[in-house]
Design a protein around this motif. Structure first.
Motif, PDB file in Angstrom:
ATOM      1  N   CYS A 156       7.586  -3.505   6.458  1.00  0.00           N
ATOM      2  CA  CYS A 156       7.447  -3.893   5.048  1.00  0.00           C
ATOM      3  C   CYS A 156       7.045  -5.344   4.917  1.00  0.00           C
ATOM      4  O   CYS A 156       6.238  -5.708   4.061  1.00  0.00           O
ATOM      5  CB  CYS A 156       8.754  -3.640   4.297  1.00  0.00           C
ATOM      6  SG  CYS A 156       9.110  -1.885   4.063  1.00  0.00           S
ATOM      7  N   SER A 197       3.414  -5.607   5.790  1.00  0.00           N
ATOM      8  CA  SER A 197       2.606  -5.018   4.723  1.00  0.00           C
ATOM      9  C   SER A 197       2.565  -5.919   3.517  1.00  0.00           C
ATOM     10  O   SER A 197       1.518  -6.095   2.887  1.00  0.00           O
ATOM     11  CB  SER A 197       3.190  -3.653   4.342  1.00  0.00           C
ATOM     12  OG  SER A 197       3.164  -2.778   5.451  1.00  0.00           O
ATOM     13  N   THR A 198       3.713  -6.531   3.197  1.00  0.00           N
ATOM     14  CA  THR A 198       3.767  -7.430   2.044  1.00  0.00           C
ATOM     15  C   THR A 198       2.856  -8.631   2.258  1.00  0.00           C
ATOM     16  O   THR A 198       2.126  -9.056   1.367  1.00  0.00           O
ATOM     17  CB  THR A 198       5.210  -7.905   1.805  1.00  0.00           C
ATOM     18  OG1 THR A 198       6.022  -6.760   1.569  1.00  0.00           O
ATOM     19  CG2 THR A 198       5.276  -8.831   0.609  1.00  0.00           C
ATOM     20  N   TYR A 199       2.891  -9.171   3.509  1.00  0.00           N
ATOM     21  CA  TYR A 199       2.050 -10.334   3.790  1.00  0.00           C
ATOM     22  C   TYR A 199       0.563  -9.984   3.674  1.00  0.00           C
ATOM     23  O   TYR A 199      -0.229 -10.713   3.113  1.00  0.00           O
ATOM     24  CB  TYR A 199       2.347 -10.877   5.185  1.00  0.00           C
ATOM     25  CG  TYR A 199       1.237 -11.715   5.727  1.00  0.00           C
ATOM     26  CD1 TYR A 199       0.968 -12.970   5.180  1.00  0.00           C
ATOM     27  CD2 TYR A 199       0.407 -11.249   6.745  1.00  0.00           C
ATOM     28  CE1 TYR A 199      -0.083 -13.742   5.654  1.00  0.00           C
ATOM     29  CE2 TYR A 199      -0.634 -12.015   7.210  1.00  0.00           C
ATOM     30  CZ  TYR A 199      -0.869 -13.259   6.667  1.00  0.00           C
ATOM     31  OH  TYR A 199      -1.900 -14.014   7.115  1.00  0.00           O
ATOM     32  N   SER A 200       0.204  -8.799   4.239  1.00  0.00           N
ATOM     33  CA  SER A 200      -1.215  -8.460   4.320  1.00  0.00           C
ATOM     34  C   SER A 200      -1.774  -7.963   2.995  1.00  0.00           C
ATOM     35  O   SER A 200      -2.972  -7.861   2.836  1.00  0.00           O
ATOM     36  CB  SER A 200      -1.426  -7.399   5.403  1.00  0.00           C
ATOM     37  OG  SER A 200      -0.708  -6.214   5.076  1.00  0.00           O
ATOM     38  N   GLN A 201      -0.889  -7.626   2.050  1.00  0.00           N
ATOM     39  CA  GLN A 201      -1.355  -7.071   0.785  1.00  0.00           C
ATOM     40  C   GLN A 201      -2.027  -8.148  -0.057  1.00  0.00           C
ATOM     41  O   GLN A 201      -1.501  -9.238  -0.239  1.00  0.00           O
ATOM     42  CB  GLN A 201      -0.179  -6.464   0.025  1.00  0.00           C
ATOM     43  CG  GLN A 201      -0.590  -5.674  -1.207  1.00  0.00           C
ATOM     44  CD  GLN A 201       0.595  -4.979  -1.836  1.00  0.00           C
ATOM     45  OE1 GLN A 201       1.732  -5.361  -1.591  1.00  0.00           O
ATOM     46  NE2 GLN A 201       0.335  -3.961  -2.639  1.00  0.00           N
ATOM     47  N   LYS A 202      -3.198  -7.839  -0.573  1.00  0.00           N
ATOM     48  CA  LYS A 202      -3.929  -8.762  -1.415  1.00  0.00           C
ATOM     49  C   LYS A 202      -4.043  -8.192  -2.817  1.00  0.00           C
ATOM     50  O   LYS A 202      -4.323  -7.007  -2.989  1.00  0.00           O
ATOM     51  CB  LYS A 202      -5.331  -9.023  -0.848  1.00  0.00           C
ATOM     52  CG  LYS A 202      -5.378  -9.830   0.440  1.00  0.00           C
ATOM     53  CD  LYS A 202      -6.807  -9.912   0.954  1.00  0.00           C
ATOM     54  CE  LYS A 202      -6.913 -10.806   2.189  1.00  0.00           C
ATOM     55  NZ  LYS A 202      -6.831 -12.231   1.864  1.00  0.00           N
ATOM     56  N   LYS A 203      -3.876  -9.044  -3.806  1.00  0.00           N
ATOM     57  CA  LYS A 203      -4.103  -8.606  -5.174  1.00  0.00           C
ATOM     58  C   LYS A 203      -5.599  -8.398  -5.396  1.00  0.00           C
ATOM     59  O   LYS A 203      -6.433  -9.075  -4.782  1.00  0.00           O
ATOM     60  CB  LYS A 203      -3.579  -9.650  -6.162  1.00  0.00           C
ATOM     61  CG  LYS A 203      -2.066  -9.759  -6.235  1.00  0.00           C
ATOM     62  CD  LYS A 203      -1.686 -10.797  -7.286  1.00  0.00           C
ATOM     63  CE  LYS A 203      -0.178 -10.921  -7.418  1.00  0.00           C
ATOM     64  NZ  LYS A 203       0.208 -11.951  -8.432  1.00  0.00           N
ATOM     65  N   ASN A 234      -2.818 -15.046  -6.214  1.00  0.00           N
ATOM     66  CA  ASN A 234      -2.451 -14.390  -4.957  1.00  0.00           C
ATOM     67  C   ASN A 234      -1.585 -15.349  -4.159  1.00  0.00           C
ATOM     68  O   ASN A 234      -1.949 -16.509  -3.944  1.00  0.00           O
ATOM     69  CB  ASN A 234      -3.691 -14.013  -4.149  1.00  0.00           C
ATOM     70  CG  ASN A 234      -3.417 -12.896  -3.171  1.00  0.00           C
ATOM     71  OD1 ASN A 234      -3.320 -11.736  -3.546  1.00  0.00           O
ATOM     72  ND2 ASN A 234      -3.270 -13.238  -1.904  1.00  0.00           N
ATOM     73  N   GLY A 280      -6.974 -13.417  -2.977  1.00  0.00           N
ATOM     74  CA  GLY A 280      -7.072 -12.042  -3.433  1.00  0.00           C
ATOM     75  C   GLY A 280      -8.515 -11.586  -3.415  1.00  0.00           C
ATOM     76  O   GLY A 280      -9.375 -12.184  -2.743  1.00  0.00           O
TER      77      GLY A 280
END
Length: 797
Positions: A15, A18-24, A205, A219
């Motif tokens: 998690c 995933s949180t780090y790699s997630q881009k707005k 972002n 982002g």
């Protein structure tokens, strides 16, 4: 440990990743309606646009969500000409929004909204556009650890204060950006909001400060497709007039010329300057230079500062070489003297092409040609004059190929070439560079190999190579470096270098806080160790240990403390001014402490005391730099900087004679005063004042002869006066009005004077008067530049 505990830990790690790699992602839409850039955002089409919101604090408390009373909403729309940005910046106390009016590219004490755009979404370079709450524009080209604010684009913006906060509306033409020619565009995108009174910055972002790289954490902007951009062709004609007067007489000069900008495609731009005019650029800060090296000057000419980030790769480009001092001096007989030796060479024209392909290949090419220049020599027996070429027609070329990959890495090739007509010196320097980062931007490996070839009466070659490794993330970071420079490595025809023929090792370790603590918003401590050994003799050229502490308090005061210890004697291979000779430098310790009080206050003040103590009787340096600044209101401010240094029993070269190389023990004082004033009539019209008075002297009291082992012995015979007294004065008062995007009219009154003497005068008042009683030069000039967009005028013609 139970099985489910391991599974829980793996889930948490997954998690986190995933949180780090997630881009707005923000989706934009095409429009056909006209949008008026008035800061009102009242067009109906804005109501249908997607919203970027939920900003997160960048600093000081990284990762903290923005409060509801400072909510920030941003929308983007586009057409075939530009993208349009609308930002609503809420504030629970609009009356406290900081709104200082400044010159362009000066942030001042104002709230700021900005948009960061990466047209290739490659994590390498941002085009950044800022608007302050006072309506002032700032823009820059940004790479990691570098922001080039000398780059100025043509774009439109408007900021308005409201009862709920403030609003920004922007129109950024595609001509101000670089992107691929793909039908469907995906851009890197981020927004930043700075709330000045709270010393807080928020981004759309999240940018994690534990990670050293900022740009890859942007982002995404989606939705731009099938755009048909207009021809990017711009003309900037100019005209200027100068009236100059001094004790010798007066003269009037008129000039006219043209700058041209052409978009070869959506990625590449050609800039050309014909009949250059740099008469209103900032003056150089002349000093009493007793060093063995030339004085390095800042570049103030717009053509050589705007958009030159590619050309700075490898450190081979020092643009002041182009149109700088002549490269040779004339040979004269005993009965001759030089009556006229131009201090600079005239630039005929210059052109540069730069951009980046869809696959990440950056290409930069710069060419400049300078005029043949003569010195005038008089025969004292016959009073006849002759001329001798001191700089022939010269061609300068820079070529850069920079391939980016994996979002944050690159390899580069750089070539710098100087070709002089006839039998004068030519030079060619090439460099291979690599800059590799791990995917998570935790580690960096950087290296280079550079090779120089000089063609003159005696051809020679040289090289330089280095390898560097760094941990670039987290609280604890480090940097390790090693390099080698051969004796004949020489880049001084189009670059600048002072020290060669040595190898070195460098280590840096640092600790920083990532979020505020009880007393500090930011805190960082660095430890450094540097060793440099001269290749030919194996003697220590540099050897020091340094500790630096940098901190910003919770009430926005800044502090910096440094301690540098040189525990071993070193040797200076340049001060003797003779190849193969060197001077022993004793052990020493130096330190400084800098303080800068909260710059948001109307009155702010900074001061930095410093000292250096040598292991030599009575040899000590100490200095003080201080700078009060007062902001009377949002329009008017004044600042003063005093920089004062005393060097007691300093050691330096003074002459050659039959006994050998002569050094002197001397006392030196250096005093520099700078006054800067700004009155902003509005965000497009300002009056600026810059004044500088510099005084320095060097008074010798003991002479020595340099021995072959680098030590000095007394010389009681030498008695030639080598004292120096130097005064310099510069004063600029200017009015500037940006009456249309890219178009400016400016008036400048300038006076300056410079005085050199061999008799030391220690009375400051007497020195100050003498510089005005000398040959004071007065210049009044007016310059008009007008920006013409081909797409606007093509139907007219």
């Amino acid at each position: 440990m139970p099985k489910y505990t391991y599974l829980s830990l793996l889930f948490l790690i997954f998690c986190s990743i995933s949180t780090y790699s997630q881009k707005k992602a923000l989706h934009t839409a095409r429009i056909t309606q006209n949008i008026t850039i008035d800061g009102k955002i009242n067009e109906e089409v804005w109501k249908t646009a997607s919203v970027a919101t939920d900003f997160v604090m960048y600093e000081p408390d990284n990762g903290k969500p923005i409060s509801t009373d400072k909510k920030t909403d941003v929308k983007i729309l586009y057409d075939n000409n530009a993208i349009y940005v609308a930002a609503l910046l809420y504030d629970n106390n609009p009356a406290k929004i900081k709104t200082e009016i400044t010159n362009r590219d000066v942030f001042g004490v104002s709230d700021v909204f900005s948009v960061y755009i990466n047209g290739f979404n490659d994590g390498q370079q941002d085009f950044r556009f800022y608007v302050s709450s006072a309506g002032v524009q700032m823009d820059c080209l940004a790479t990691e650890h570098s922001e080039d604010f000398t780059w100025d684009a043509i774009w439109d913006s408007k900021a308005t204060l409201t009862d709920f906060g403030w609003v920004v509306e922007m129109k950024i033409p595609y001509a101000a950006l670089r992107f691929s020619n793909a039908e469907k565009q995906t851009w890197g995108l981020n927004f930043m909001r700075e709330i000045k009174r709270d010393v807080q910055k928020y981004t759309w972002n999240h940018i994690d400060t534990k990670i050293g790289a900022v740009i890859p954490q942007a982002g995404i902007l989606e939705g731009i497709k099938n755009i048909k951009t207009p021809t990017r062709l711009f003309f900037i004609p100019y005209t200027s007039a100068y009236y100059q007067q001094n004790d010798i007489g007066s003269s009037t000069t008129f000039k006219a010329g043209l700058d041209l900008k052409y978009g070869i495609n959506d990625s590449f731009t050609l800039d050309a300057i014909l009949v250059p005019d740099f008469g209103q650029t900032k003056f150089d800060n002349a000093i009493l230079n007793l060093e063995p090296f030339e004085q390095r000057f800042d570049e103030n000419r717009p053509f050589f500062t705007e958009g030159t980030d590619l050309f700075s790769k490898g450190g081979l480009f020092y643009s002041r070489r182009i149109g700088g001092a002549p490269s040779t001096e004339p040979q004269i007989a005993d009965n001759e003297e030089i009556t006229n030796y131009p201090s600079s060479v005239k630039l005929i024209n210059a052109v540069k092409v730069s951009g980046r392909t869809e696959k990440g290949l950056g290409i930069g090419f710069l060419n400049a040609i300078t005029k043949k220049t003569y010195a005038t020599i008089r025969n004292n027996d016959t009073n006849e004059n002759r001329k001798e070429v001191i700089e022939p027609l010269t061609n300068y070329n820079m070529l850069v190929l920079d391939q980016r990959f994996n979002q944050n890495s690159s390899v580069s090739f750089v070539n710098a070439n100087t070709t002089r007509n006839g039998n004068f010196r030519d030079a060619n320097v090439s460099a291979l560079l690599f800059d590799l980062n791990t995917k998570a931007n935790m580690y960096n490996l950087y290296g280079d190999f550079k090779y120089s070839s000089i063609n003159t009466t005696e051809d020679y070659t040289g090289f330089k190579t280095s390898l560097n490794f760094a941990k670039t993330s987290g609280k604890y970071r480090y940097y390790l470096s090693g390099k080698y420079l051969s004796r004949d490595y020489d880049i001084n025809d189009l670059g600048i270098i002072f020290y060669t023929n040595y190898h070195s090792a460098f280590a840096n370790g640092s600790y920083r806080i990532l979020n505020p603590i009880k007393f500090f918003n930011t805190f960082k401590i660095e430890q450094e160790l540097n060793l440099e050994i001269q290749n030919t003799t194996g003697k220590l050229q540099e050897g020091w240990y340094k500790t630096v502490i940098k901190a910003r308090s919770r009430n926005n005061n800044y502090f910096e403390l440094a301690l540098v210890i040189n525990p071993l004697e070193t040797f200076d291979f340049y001060e003797p001014r003779e190849n193969g000779r060197y001077l022993q430098i004793p052990r020493r310790i130096s330190s400084y402490f800098g303080t800068e009080f909260n710059s948001n206050n109307a009155f702010t003040f900074d001061f930095t005391p410093s000292f250096a103590i040598y292991d030599q009787d009575g040899r000590i340096n100490y200095g003080l730099a201080l700078g009060p600044k007062y902001r009377f209101n949002d329009e008017f401010s004044l600042s003063y900087v005093l920089d004062y240094t005393i060097k007691k029993n300093d050691i330096g070269w003074v002459a050659f004679d039959n006994a050998g190389i002569i050094f002197a023990e001397r006392n030196r004082e250096i005093l520099q005063n700078d006054i800067t004033g700004k009155y902003a009539i509005n965000d497009k019209m300002t009056i600026n004042l810059t004044a500088r008075y510099y005084w320095s002297y060097s008074q010798n009291h003991e002479f020595y002869t340099l021995q072959n082992n680098g030590y000095l012995i007394p010389n009681n015979v030498y008695s030639t006066n080598k004292d120096r007294n130097f005064n310099s004065w510069n004063f600029d008062l200017s009015y500037s009005w940006w009456f249309a995007p890219g178009s400016e009219i400016s008036f400048l009154y300038r006076n300056y004077s410079l005085e050199r003497a061999s008799i030391v005068e220690k009375n400051l008042n007497t020195n100050f008067k003498s510089v005005f009683n000398g040959n004071l030069t007065n210049v009044f000039s007016v310059s008009l530049r007008y920006f013409i967009d081909y797409n606007v005028v093509k139907n007219t013609f």
